[in-house]
Design a protein around this motif. Structure first.
Motif, PDB file in Angstrom:
ATOM      1  N   LYS A  57       0.871  -1.169   0.000  1.00  0.00           N
ATOM      2  CA  LYS A  57       0.000   0.000   0.000  1.00  0.00           C
ATOM      3  C   LYS A  57       0.909   1.220   0.000  1.00  0.00           C
ATOM      4  N   VAL A  58       0.695   2.099  -0.979  1.00  0.00           N
ATOM      5  CA  VAL A  58       1.581   3.241  -1.214  1.00  0.00           C
ATOM      6  C   VAL A  58       0.795   4.533  -1.055  1.00  0.00           C
ATOM      7  N   HIS A  59       1.373   5.503  -0.350  1.00  0.00           N
ATOM      8  CA  HIS A  59       0.741   6.806  -0.148  1.00  0.00           C
ATOM      9  C   HIS A  59       0.909   7.658  -1.399  1.00  0.00           C
ATOM     10  N   ASP A  60      -0.226   8.110  -1.944  1.00  0.00           N
ATOM     11  CA  ASP A  60      -0.258   8.935  -3.156  1.00  0.00           C
ATOM     12  C   ASP A  60      -1.002  10.219  -2.806  1.00  0.00           C
ATOM     13  N   GLU A  61      -0.274  11.241  -2.401  1.00  0.00           N
ATOM     14  CA  GLU A  61      -0.858  12.471  -1.849  1.00  0.00           C
ATOM     15  C   GLU A  61      -1.825  13.155  -2.803  1.00  0.00           C
ATOM     16  N   LYS A  62      -1.508  13.196  -4.105  1.00  0.00           N
ATOM     17  CA  LYS A  62      -2.324  13.957  -5.058  1.00  0.00           C
ATOM     18  C   LYS A  62      -3.311  13.088  -5.837  1.00  0.00           C
ATOM     19  N   ASN A  63      -3.439  11.819  -5.496  1.00  0.00           N
ATOM     20  CA  ASN A  63      -4.328  10.887  -6.204  1.00  0.00           C
ATOM     21  C   ASN A  63      -4.082  10.897  -7.719  1.00  0.00           C
TER      22      ASN A  63
END
Length: 95
Positions: A57-63
């Motif tokens: 699971k990877v954090h993608d701040e700007k989607n």
């Protein structure tokens, strides 16, 4: 009583974080994508190569990641129960 000096984290320690490249398989969550890495592993008994998959699971701040994109992501501090990786950049966008 003497106090011990705390060791400071240098920038070289931060630069040694693990980076991976994988394919986005889900983007349904807010600010999170699921990335799959596939590799070939030799079977212990039979010697045949078997596909082994790992999901992150990877954090993608700007989607900005979409299903099918190949992305680069790096290790970071725990952001939630399962998220320990952060989006770095695109290797290849999905068609």
């Amino acid at each position: 009583m003497t106090t011990m000096p705390t060791p400071e984290k240098s920038t070289s320690d931060r630069n040694r974080r693990k980076t991976r490249v994988g394919k986005v398989v889900s983007d349904r969550m807010d600010k999170t994508v699921v990335v799959s890495i596939e590799r070939l592993v030799k079977h212990q008994t039979y010697g045949r190569y078997v596909r082994s998959r790992s999901k992150f699971k990877v954090h993608d701040e700007k989607n900005e990641c979409r299903i099918g994109d190949t992305i680069r992501f790096m290790e970071t501090r725990p952001l939630s129960k399962d998220k320990r990786w952060r989006f770095v950049g695109f290797v290849e966008r999905a068609k």
